[in-house]
Design an enzyme around this catalytic site. Structure first.
Site, PDB file in Angstrom:
ATOM      1  CG  ASP A 302      -1.720   1.121   1.365  1.00 29.31           C
ATOM      2  OD1 ASP A 302      -2.179   1.675   0.140  1.00 29.31           O
ATOM      3  OD2 ASP A 302      -1.983   1.786   2.317  1.00 29.31           O
ATOM      4  CB  THR A 304      -1.003   6.355   2.056  1.00 29.03           C
ATOM      5  OG1 THR A 304      -1.451   6.782   0.907  1.00 29.03           O
ATOM      6  CG2 THR A 304      -0.949   7.105   3.541  1.00 29.03           C
ATOM      7  CG  ASP A 552      -1.311   2.521   6.926  1.00 29.44           C
ATOM      8  OD1 ASP A 552      -2.434   2.252   6.104  1.00 29.44           O
ATOM      9  OD2 ASP A 552      -0.859   3.277   7.222  1.00 29.44           O
TER      10      ASP A 552
END
Length: 809
Positions: A302, A304, A552
C-alpha cells in the site's frame, strides 16, 4: 435492553466495574501470542521421540558402562535447549503483544479512557471510530453514520449501516462513522471467541514444514518397527554367549534410527526467528508465518504509510470558485472530524477552524465512496450565499465527485502526475442525505470550489527495500486507493519497474483469468477499492504465487486477511493489526527485508539439516537389515554412533540451522529431503557394512578392531555428506567441517579417548580399506548430489514466477 441516555453518556462507575470483575463478567479471552511455560516444558519433554530414547537409555544403564549411555545426555541437552529457546521466544512475544494490542475506548464515570481488551466488562459503554475492531458483542446506544464491516465473520462483502438498537459482533470492524455500544457478551461468550474456540477444535494453522516433518517421522516409524524387532532377535541370537554385549549392540542399532534432533532444531529455528524479529520490533502473531515468509514471491504494498510516510503536508489550495470560502470550510471540516485520516490531519495542521460556523449535519470519510461531507451554516444572519447561508460541502477524491471528462479532472491529473495527492472541495445543491443515496460522479449539482494539493513524503528507506526485493526475486506490486497517476509518479521516484504504466483499478476486468493476467504483468495500481485489493491478491494466488500484503488502513483489512502473509503497520487501525500475521510495531518499512530473510533462513536451513538427520536414519535402518540378513554382531556400540552423530550431524546442524540463508523456499520439502537421504544413506550403509565385513575377514574375531574400521568408514562418509550440505562454502562453514574432522582425529590418537570410546585402528590393511570404502561411497554421493541440484534447478525454473535462486550466505 440498552441503557438510558444518561447512563450511556456516563458509562459504568468504578464500583460497578469492580463488581463485575469480582463476578467474573470480564473479557477474559486468553492472549494467543504463546503457550504457557508449563505447556512448553511438557511439549518439549514428553514427546514420542524422548519416550523411545528414554526406554533405550534405561536398558543401556542396566547392562553397560556410562559411555554407552551418552545418547541420553544428548537428548536431555536437546530438551533443555528447546525449552530455553521457546521460553525466550515466549517472553519476546508476550512483551510485543502487549505493545501491539488494540485498546478500546470506554466511558467510565463520565470520562472516556482506553483500556486493554481483557479489561472490558459486561455493560461497558465502548466508543467506536473508523478502523476500530469491535472487541466484544453489544447493542448500539448511539451512532453517527456508522458503517460496520462484518465480512470476516459472515462473508458479506458490503459494509452494514448501523443504527441505535442494532447488534454489533466481536470480530467485525468500523469502516466509517462513529458510535458507542453497550457490551452484552464478553469473554468466551462473545461471538468471535466462540468461533475461534470451535475452529481450534477442528483445524490447525497450516505449516508445510511441520507437516512434512510429521510425514517423515511417520515413514521413519514404519521402517524402525520391523527393523528394530528383527535386530533385537538377531543380536540376542548372535550374542547368546555375551547377553550384555548383545543388548548394547541392539540398542546401538535402534538409537540412531530416531531423528531426535530434527524436531528440536525446527522448534529452535522458529523460536530464534521470533526473538530476532522481536528485536526489530516485529510482532509475530502466528509462528508458521515465519515459514510462510520464506515462500513469498510477490509482495503487495500500500503506498500511503508504506512507500510514503503517514504524515502529509498541504502544499497548495487552488481556488476553482473565487467566491467560495475554501480555507474556512476546510478548517471547519477538519475540526468536525473526530477520527481524521492522514489527509484530513494535514488539512487540520494547515487551517484552523474559524469562529461562528455551525455544523448541522455530517458524514465521515468512507473508503468505499471515497469522500466525506458536512452541512455548514456560515456565521451571520444573511440569506443566500452570504453570511448565515447554509451549504452542503463535500471533500474527497475528484473522480468520485465529478463525472468523467470534467475539465477539473485534467488539472487533477497534471498534479497527480507529479506524485501529489489531490482532493476536491465542492458544494452540492442537494442535501447530505441525498448525496449519500446516489453516485455523485454521475449526477449533476456538484460545483467544484477548490483543489487541495497534498504533498507526500517518501520514506527514506523505501528505495533500498525495493532494491532488496528485486535482488531476491520477489516481485513488488503497489496497490493504492490514490489516483493512479499520483501512485505512478511516486513509484517512478523510486525507480519502480512498471511505474510508467499505472493502471486505474476502475478499468479492471471482471473475468478472473483476465484479472490474473493483468495482475501478473502490471506493477502499479491506483484507485483500488477494498474489494479490488482482495480480488488482486486472490488473482495472484490463483497463478501459484505466495503473496504478502502490507497495509495500515481499514481498506486493507480484507486483502490482508486473504493474503498468505498479512503485514500491518503498528500505527495502523486495530482491525488491520488483528487480522495480520505480522505487525511492524515501529512502522519501519525497512524491516521487511529482515522479515523475509528470517523466513528464508528458517525453512532453508531446516531443509539442510533434515538431509543430515534423514541420511542417518536411512543408513541405520539399512545397516540393521544387513546385519540381520548376514547374522553377524551389530558393528557398533551406542558410544560409537553418539560420537559419529554428534560430530557429523548434531553439532554442525545446530550451527547450520541458525545461519543466514537467502534462498526462496519451494514446495516439495519431503520429496527433496528423501531424494538425498535415500541414496546417501544407502551408500553410507553399503560402504560401512563392506568395510566391516572386510575387517572381520582381516582380524579374525577381533570385534573392537572390526568396529573401529567400520566407525572410520561411517564417519568419513557422514563427514562427506556434511561437506556437501554445508555448501556454498564460507570461511566459517569450512572451519566447521574441518573442526569436526579434527575432533574425530583427536579421538583416534588420544589414548584416554581411545579407551573411552573403545576405538583402536589395528594395522594398516583394514584402516586403509576403510578409507577406500568411504572414498568410493563419497564420490557416488557427490554424483547423486549433482544430479539432484540439476533437477532442483529445472524444477525452480518451471515454478510460477521463478527466478534464478540466489546464493546462500
Amino acid at each position: 435492553m440498552p441503557p438510558d441516555p444518561v447512563r450511556a453518556a456516563r458509562g459504568l462507575t468504578a464500583a460497578e466495574v469492580a463488581e463485575r470483575v469480582a463476578a467474573g463478567r470480564v473479557n477474559d479471552v486468553p492472549v494467543r501470542s504463546s503457550r504457557s511455560i508449563g505447556e512448553i516444558v511438557r511439549g518439549n519433554l514428553f514427546t514420542r521421540i524422548n519416550a523411545i530414547v528414554g526406554v533405550l537409555f534405561v536398558i543401556i544403564l542396566s547392562v553397560g558402562p556410562v559411555q554407552d549411555a551418552l545418547f541420553g545426555g544428548v537428548i536431555l541437552a536437546n530438551t533443555l535447549i528447546g525449552v530455553i529457546q521457546e521460553i525466550r521466544a515466549k517472553r519476546t512475544l508476550d512483551q510485543l503483544a502487549i505493545v501491539g494490542e488494540s485498546r478500546p475506548t470506554v466511558r467510565r464515570d463520565g470520562v472516556s479512557e482506553p483500556v486493554g481488551a481483557e479489561q472490558l466488562v459486561l455493560d461497558d459503554i465502548v466508543e467506536l471510530g473508523p478502523g476500530d475492531k469491535i472487541a466484544v458483542d453489544g447493542t448500539l446506544v448511539e451512532t453517527a453514520d456508522l458503517e460496520v464491516d462484518e465480512s470476516l465473520l459472515t462473508g458479506e462483502a458490503d459494509p452494514v449501516v448501523k443504527r441505535p438498537g442494532d447488534q454489533v459482533m466481536s470480530g467485525s470492524f468500523v469502516v466509517a462513522g462513529t458510535g458507542a455500544f453497550a457490551a452484552t457478551r464478553v469473554g468466551r461468550d462473545a461471538y468471535a471467541a466462540q468461533l475461534a474456540e470451535e475452529a481450534s477444535k477442528f483445524t490447525l494453522t497450516s505449516s508445510e514444514l511441520r507437516g512434512g516433518i510429521d510425514k517423515i517421522l511417520k515413514y521413519v516409524t514404519y521402517a524402525i518397527v520391523p527393523a528394530g524387532v528383527a535386530l533385537i532377535i538377531s543380536q540376542l541370537t548372535v550374542g547368546k554367549d555375551d547377553m550384555a554385549e548383545a543388548v548394547r549392540r541392539m540398542v546401538a542399532g535402534l538409537v540412531p534410527m530416531v531423528p531426535e534432533g530434527l524436531v528440536l532444531l525446527t522448534s529452535v529455528a522458529f523460536a530464534v526467528g521470533v526473538v530476532r524479529l522481536g528485536k526489530k520490533r516485529c510482532l509475530v502473531q502466528e509462528l508458521p508465518a515465519i515459514e510462510g515468509l520464506a515462500r513469498v514471491d510477490v509482495v503487495c504494498l500500500d503506498k500511503t504509510g508504506t512507500l510514503t510516510e503517514t504524515a502529509m503536508d498541504v502544499s497548495e489550495v487552488r481556488a476553482l470558485d473565487p467566491d467560495a470560502p475554501a480555507e474556512a470550510v476546510l478548517g471547519v471540516l477538519g475540526a468536525a472530524d473526530e477520527r481524521p485520516n492522514p489527509s484530513m490531519q494535514a488539512i487540520i495542521d494547515a487551517y484552523a477552524a474559524p469562529d461562528g460556523w455551525t455544523v448541522t449535519d455530517s458524514t465521515p470519510f468512507s473508503s468505499a465512496r471515497r469522500w466525506s461531507g458536512a452541512t455548514l451554516r456560515a456565521p451571520g444572519d444573511g440569506p443566500g450565499d452570504g453570511p448565515g447561508a447554509t451549504a452542503t460541502w463535500l471533500l474527497g477524491a475528484p473522480d468520485a465527485l465529478l463525472p468523467a471528462g470534467h475539465p477539473v479532472l485534467e488539472q487533477v491529473d497534471e498534479r497527480g502526475a507529479l506524485g501529489l495527492r489531490v482532493l476536491l472541495l465542492a458544494r452540492t445543491s442537494g442535501t447530505l442525505r441525498e448525496a449519500l443515496d446516489r453516485p455523485l460522479a454521475a449526477a449533476d449539482g456538484v460545483t467544484p470550489a477548490a483543489l487541495v494539493v497534498i504533498e507526500q513524503r517518501i520514506r527514506e528507506e523505501a528505495p533500498a527495500t525495493l532494491r532488496y526485493f528485486a535482488e531476491q526475486g520477489v516481485a513488488a506490486k503497489v496497490i493504492s486507493g490514490d489516483n493512479a497517476l499520483s501512485v505512478g509518479a511516486v513509484a517512478r521516484g523510486l525507480d519502480f519497474p512498471g511505474a510508467d504504466h499505472p493502471v486505474d483499478a476502475r478499468t479492471l476486468p471482471d473475468d478472473p483469468e483476465e484479472l490474473a493476467d493483468l495482475a501478473e504483468r502490471t506493477s502499479v495500481f491506483g484507485r483500488v477499492g477494498p474489494q479490488q485489493k482482495r480480488a488482486l491478491v486472490r488473482a495472484l494466488q490463483s497463478r501459484g504465487h505466495t503473496v504478502a500484503m502490507t497495509g495500515d488502513g481499514v481498506n486493507d483489512v480484507l486483502a490482508l486477511k486473504d493474503a498468505d502473509i498479512g503485514v500491518a503497520m503498528g500505527s495502523g487501525s486495530p482491525a488491520t493489526r488483528s487480522v495480520a500475521q505480522l505487525v511492524l510495531l515501529n512502522n519501519n518499512f525497512a524491516v521487511l527485508p529482515s522479515v523475509v530473510a528470517e523466513g528464508r533462513r528458517v525453512i532453508g536451513n531446516i531443509e539442510r539439516v533434515a538431509n543430515l538427520f534423514l541420511t542417518k536414519t536411512m543408513y541405520s535402518v539399512l545397516l540393521a537389515v544387513m546385519v540381520v540378513v548376514a547374522q553377524v554382531p551389530y558393528p557398533f556400540l551406542p558410544r560409537h554412533l553418539t560420537l559419529i552423530g554428534s560430530l557429523s550431524i548434531g553439532i554442525p546442524a545446530f550451527f547450520l540451522a541458525l545461519a543466514p540463508n537467502a534462498e526462496r523456499a519451494r514446495t516439495g520439502f519431503v520429496q527433496r529431503v528423501l531424494r538425498f537421504a535415500v541414496p546417501g544413506g544407502a551408500l553410507a550403509a553399503a560402504a560401512t557394512f563392506g568395510s566391516y565385513l572386510f575387517a572381520r575377514a582381516t582380524y579374525d574375531d577381533n570385534l573392537e578392531a572390526e568396529t573401529s574400521a567400520a566407525t572410520l568408514t561411517l564417519f568419513l562418509v557422514a563427514l562427506w555428506a556434511l561437506a556437501i550440505i554445508a555448501r556454498p562454502y564460507t570461511w566459517w562453514r569450512i572451519g566447521l567441517v574441518l573442526t569436526m574432522a579434527a575432533s574425530f582425529a583427536v579421538v583416534l590418537v588420544t589414548p584416554f579417548l581411545q579407551e573411552f570410546f573403545q576405538l583402536e585402528l589395528v594395522g594398516v590393511r583394514a584402516p586403509w580399506a576403510a578409507v577406500a570404502f568411504a572414498a568410493g561411497a563419497g564420490l557416488l554421493v557427490e554424483i547423486a548430489w549433482a544430479v539432484l541440484r540439476r533437477r532442483a534447478a529445472a524444477d525452480a525454473a518451471g515454478a510460477p514466477g521463478a527466478v534464478a535462486a540466489p546464493t546462500a550466505r
